[in-house]
Design an enzyme around this catalytic site. Structure first.
Site: not given
Ligand code: NVA
Ligand code: CP
Length: 312
Positions: A104, A131, A134, A219, A259, A287
């Site tokens: 990540r 992502h 998800q 989101d 998400c 997930r």
């Molecule tokens: N768009 C959000 C998704 C979190 C799971 C982010 O990148 O923070």
């Molecule tokens: N939706 C998602 O990816 O959650 P986290 O940021 O908690 O991993």
């Protein structure tokens, strides 16, 4: 010649049949948890997190444990990655010791560079661009509640961000229509939109976008790394909240998902996310099941197959 590993960087790495297989397999794993089924016994997943996570970290870690393997949590702060060791060297070294790597990261290029130099499968656990993990869980949730999503209409409301881009890619692979309602200045990447052709339609009004839709998705307004833009974004996105009136113009059996983590009263009204059409907690639980299906797919099913990598 050494065979290249099969990576999961984008949903475009999957064929339609493979995406459908993952959805069905995840549902099967969810229904029948067999503690004796340990296809990844003794295998190790390295998880590199530049950003915070609840669902992604726990689902991968629990999934590896269920399958008889284990997962290592690695943060750049505690490894040489944070001190500037080249990504290429890190990918070679880490992949020589583990069976799979999940990352990540802020930059999408970090994941693609890792994949290029890794001798084991690399999974995108979220970048600024995409992502995909998800979407496996979201599509599973839709399938469980309302069946096949192909030919249906999905509406994305809010930021044209990593989740939005993965919805665009899902529309391509699973063949659904995607309406996207974003404020000016927050549109999704035009090359990702253009590649989806007439499957994607852009709107700047949530009611028009949500009309006759089968799934409404949103989101946060400020993603991880954009916290300092929160106030500016609250102004830009104020008309882009999913409310009961948004759900009212969608089809009567329409679902809502997000998400998570969510901000009630910002991108979604509490009545919607906690209401009867919301499948957010099912998608969140999925997930775990989707990750297990993905790990099995990359580490067992594809181990002896040649790679087909159509990642952008
Ligand atoms: N768009 C959000 C998704 C979190 C799971 C982010 O990148 O923070
Ligand atoms: N939706 C998602 O990816 O959650 P986290 O940021 O908690 O991993």
């Amino acid at each position: 010649m050494t065979q290249k590993p099969r990576h999961f960087i984008s949903l475009l790495d999957l064929s339609t049949d493979e995406f459908r297989h993952l959805i069905n397999r995840a549902t099967e794993l969810k229904k029948n948890r067999d503690p004796d089924f340990q296809p990844l016994k003794g295998q190790v997943l390295a998880m590199i997190f530049e950003k915070s996570s609840t669902r992604t970290r726990i689902s991968f870690e629990a999934g590896m444990t269920h399958f008889g393997g284990s997962a290592l949590f690695l943060s750049p702060r505690d490894t040489q990655l944070g001190r500037g060791e080249p990504l290429e060297d890190s990918a070679k070294v880490i992949s020589s010791m583990v069976d799979c790597i999940m990352l990540r990261t802020f930059s999408h290029e970090t994941v693609t560079t890792f994949a290029k130099h890794s001798s084991v499968p690399v999974i995108n656990g979220l970048t600024e661009l995409l992502h995909p993990c998800q979407l496996l869980a979201d599509m599973q949730a839709y399938h469980e509640h309302n069946g096949d999503i192909s030919g249906k209409t999905v509406t994305w409301i809010g930021d044209g961000n990593n989740m939005c881009h993965s919805y665009i890619n899902a529309a391509r692979v699973l063949d659904f229509k995607l309406n996207i309602a974003c404020p000016d200045g927050y549109l999704p990447d035009h090359s990702i939109v253009n590649a989806a052709g007439n499957r994607v339609t852009l709107f700047n009004n949530t009611q028009q976008a949500a009309k006759n839709s089968d799934l409404i998705v949103t989101d946060v307004w400020a993603s991880m790394g954009q916290e300092e833009e929160q106030i500016k974004r609250e102004i830009a996105f104020k008309d882009f909240q999913v409310t009961c009136s948004t759900m009212d113009v969608a089809n009567p059996d329409a679902l809502f998902t997000h998400c998570l983590p969510a901000h009630r009263g910002e991108e979604v009204a509490a009545e919607v996310i906690d209401g009867p059409q919301s499948v957010v907690f099912n998608a969140a639980e999925n997930r775990l099941h989707a990750q297990k299906a993905l790990l099995e797919f990359l580490l067992c099913i594809n181990r002896s197959k040649s790679i087909r990598n159509n990642e952008k």
